[in-house]
Design an enzyme around this catalytic site. Structure first.
Site, PDB file in Angstrom:
ATOM      1  N   SER A   1       2.198  -5.092   2.198  1.00  0.00           N
ATOM      2  CA  SER A   1       2.055  -3.645   2.355  1.00  0.00           C
ATOM      3  C   SER A   1       0.764  -3.221   1.686  1.00  0.00           C
ATOM      4  O   SER A   1       0.061  -4.051   1.104  1.00  0.00           O
ATOM      5  CB  SER A   1       3.235  -2.926   1.702  1.00  0.00           C
ATOM      6  OG  SER A   1       3.088  -3.007   0.305  1.00  0.00           O
ATOM      7  N   LYS A   2       0.508  -1.929   1.773  1.00  0.00           N
ATOM      8  CA  LYS A   2      -0.814  -1.499   1.307  1.00  0.00           C
ATOM      9  C   LYS A   2      -1.004  -1.665  -0.205  1.00  0.00           C
ATOM     10  O   LYS A   2      -2.129  -1.669  -0.675  1.00  0.00           O
ATOM     11  CB  LYS A   2      -1.154  -0.087   1.772  1.00  0.00           C
ATOM     12  CG  LYS A   2      -0.110   0.962   1.556  1.00  0.00           C
ATOM     13  CD  LYS A   2      -0.652   2.291   2.070  1.00  0.00           C
ATOM     14  CE  LYS A   2       0.340   3.391   1.830  1.00  0.00           C
ATOM     15  NZ  LYS A   2       0.985   3.887   3.006  1.00  0.00           N
ATOM     16  N   ARG A   3       0.081  -1.849  -0.940  1.00  0.00           N
ATOM     17  CA  ARG A   3      -0.132  -2.021  -2.389  1.00  0.00           C
ATOM     18  C   ARG A   3      -0.623  -3.427  -2.723  1.00  0.00           C
ATOM     19  O   ARG A   3      -1.027  -3.697  -3.843  1.00  0.00           O
ATOM     20  CB  ARG A   3       1.119  -1.638  -3.165  1.00  0.00           C
ATOM     21  CG  ARG A   3       2.266  -2.537  -2.941  1.00  0.00           C
ATOM     22  CD  ARG A   3       3.588  -2.039  -3.452  1.00  0.00           C
ATOM     23  NE  ARG A   3       4.611  -2.875  -2.876  1.00  0.00           N
ATOM     24  CZ  ARG A   3       4.917  -4.075  -3.304  1.00  0.00           C
ATOM     25  NH1 ARG A   3       4.291  -4.598  -4.340  1.00  0.00           N
ATOM     26  NH2 ARG A   3       5.826  -4.797  -2.689  1.00  0.00           N
TER      27      ARG A   3
END
Ligand code: GLU
Length: 469
Positions: A246-248
């Protein structure tokens, strides 16, 4: 759907920075289109005008160009197609296959909690489904409402090109929203109208969309389209910590990969391996081989791993095999400080330098530091202190006299003879004298790159620096 043309689409939503997982979808669709001699279309899913932004659309387009992925004609923009979706919705409303829902957020939230308590799936309870059509119509003229698709109760089956037969009990879906009370049409209706009208033969997308597939099949049927595309759901991508990418996660945004100095062909190769392998299990592959060997049947059901070490490894190998010309042009944005000085050199010298250096780096962001010592001489601290252990001065003096010799081997023989050293004791000081560093390209390449005058001046500086205690 009606003819045999292979047509696939990449349908990103421009609602945030582009994610590597999305680009994996683009890559798989494009490879499949190439393999099958089909068409690849780009569809920007921007029905949600508030969340969509032009800068994200730009990024999608630039990133596809960067990867070498082209599309058929102009991109489609769903925001320009709302009249088409509205027309379909009007038809479905007339047939009572879509109905207005007047439930407000609090009610829906209460329903959701109640379902959770009873261990039931959190689907719409169907409260407004029972309102007679004429009454619903009257109320919808004055009351805020969304529109829901009436999901028929049945067992739906379709064949997924990767996972085989998939069977769904539609009772677990619940009547879903096709237009929000704000007037925005939802992804599911826009995507099914478009997939049908654009003649999409294969929908290849991440498995996170698997729950949308029965909805889209049901809607296409309700709208009177014949059949539906073949669906293929790509496996989930896991990050290094084992959770869904995911974007993290580090370097999960596609822009990071461009900024960090990976070659497009390495990123393409990396993404193509996210759930697929060639028959011979090759890792480093050029795009032609990937296309030649690709089949949907070979796509795995098992999760793919977003392994950045593998990307570094692939990049190193692609750098090794790429033309210096290409490395120079893709590497240009990474040569911030020394770009103009490099340009000032004759073209063949630039290429000589890049071809020597590209063997030593894993990423283009290391290129500048690698090329710098060729353009400016300085003796770095590591080289300086290593010189204490060597007869550096004797080697330096011998080298100064040998600088005019064009042939590298003859020059080294001379230096070796005059200074009375060989092997490491010879090469380390020569390297330090010519490049100012202990690491770098082959000594022969360094020697040949420098003119006799440059060699002399560097060796002179080297000797001077050694003299300064
Ligand atoms: N806009 C959707 C997304 O970006 C497209 C999904 C699909 O391919 O149908 O996830």
């Amino acid at each position: 759907m009606t003819n045999n043309e292979i047509r696939v689409r990449f349908a990103p939503s421009p609602t945030g920075p582009l994610h590597a997982g999305n680009m994996r979808t683009a890559v798989f669709n494009w490879i499949f289109a190439k393999k099958m001699n089909g068409k690849f279309v780009l569809r920007i899913e921007d029905t949600d005008v508030e969340r969509s932004a032009d800068e994200h659309t730009r990024e999608i387009i630039d990133s596809l160009h960067w990867l070498g992925i082209g599309w058929e004609g102009e991109p489609y923009y769903q925001s320009k197609r709302t009249a088409i979706y509205e027309e379909k919705i009007t038809d479905l409303l007339a047939k009572n296959l879509v109905y207005p829902c007047f439930c407000n957020d609090e009610q829906l939230e209460m329903d959701r909690k109640a379902a959770e308590k009873k261990g039931r799936p959190p689907v719409y309870v169907g409260r407004c489904a029972k309102i007679p059509q004429d009454e619903a119509q009257k109320r919808s003229a004055v009351e805020p409402h969304s529109l829901r698709f009436r999901v028929p109760a049945e067992t739906l089956s379709y064949t997924d090109a990767i996972r085989g037969e998939v069977t769904v009990n539609t009772g677990l879906i619940g009547d879903f929203i096709v237009r929000r009370s704000s007037g925005v049409v939802t992804y599911n209706i826009a995507a099914s109208v478009d997939d049908a009208m654009m003649g999409i033969s294969h929908v290849i997308r991440g498995e996170d969309h698997i729950s949308n597939t029965p909805k889209q099949i049901l809607m296409m049927r309700a709208m009177g389209f014949s059949g539906h595309p073949i669906y293929a759901h790509l496996p989930i991508i896991l990050a290094e910590d084992g959770t869904k990418l995911s974007k993290r996660h580090r370097n999960s945004s596609f822009g990071d990969l461009i900024r960090d100095g990976y070659l497009p062909e390495a990123v393409f190769n990396f993404l193509a391996l996210m759930g697929w392998r060639a028959e011979d299990n090759a890792e480093e592959m050029q795009v032609e081989k990937i296309i030649a060997e690709f089949t949907l049947e070979r796509v795995s059901l098992r999760a793919a791993h977003y392994d950045l070490q593998k990307l570094d490894w692939l990049n190193k190998h692609h750098l090794l095999h790429a033309d210096a010309d290409r490395v120079l042009s893709v590497g240009r944005p990474f040569l911030k400080k020394i770009g103009p000085e490099l340009d000032a050199l004759p073209r063949e010298k630039q290429l000589l330098l890049v071809s020597a250096e590209k063997e030593n780096i894993s990423r283009l962001d290391e290129l500048e530091a690698g090329l710098e010592p060729f353009l400016h001489y300085s003796l770095d601290a590591e080289a300086r202190s290593a010189m204490a252990e060597h007869q550096a001065e004797a080697v330096g003096r011998a080298l100064l006299s040998a600088c005019e010799i064009a042939d590298y081997q003859s020059a080294m023989d001379d230096v070796s003879c005059a200074a009375g050293v060989k092997g490491k004791k010879l090469f380390m000081p020569v390297r330090a004298a010519l490049l100012g560093r202990l690491k770098g390209p082959e000594l022969k390449k360094i020697y040949e790159f420098l003119t006799p005058g440059e060699r002399k001046s560097r060796v002179g500086t080297f000797l001077k620096l050694l003299g300064e205690k």
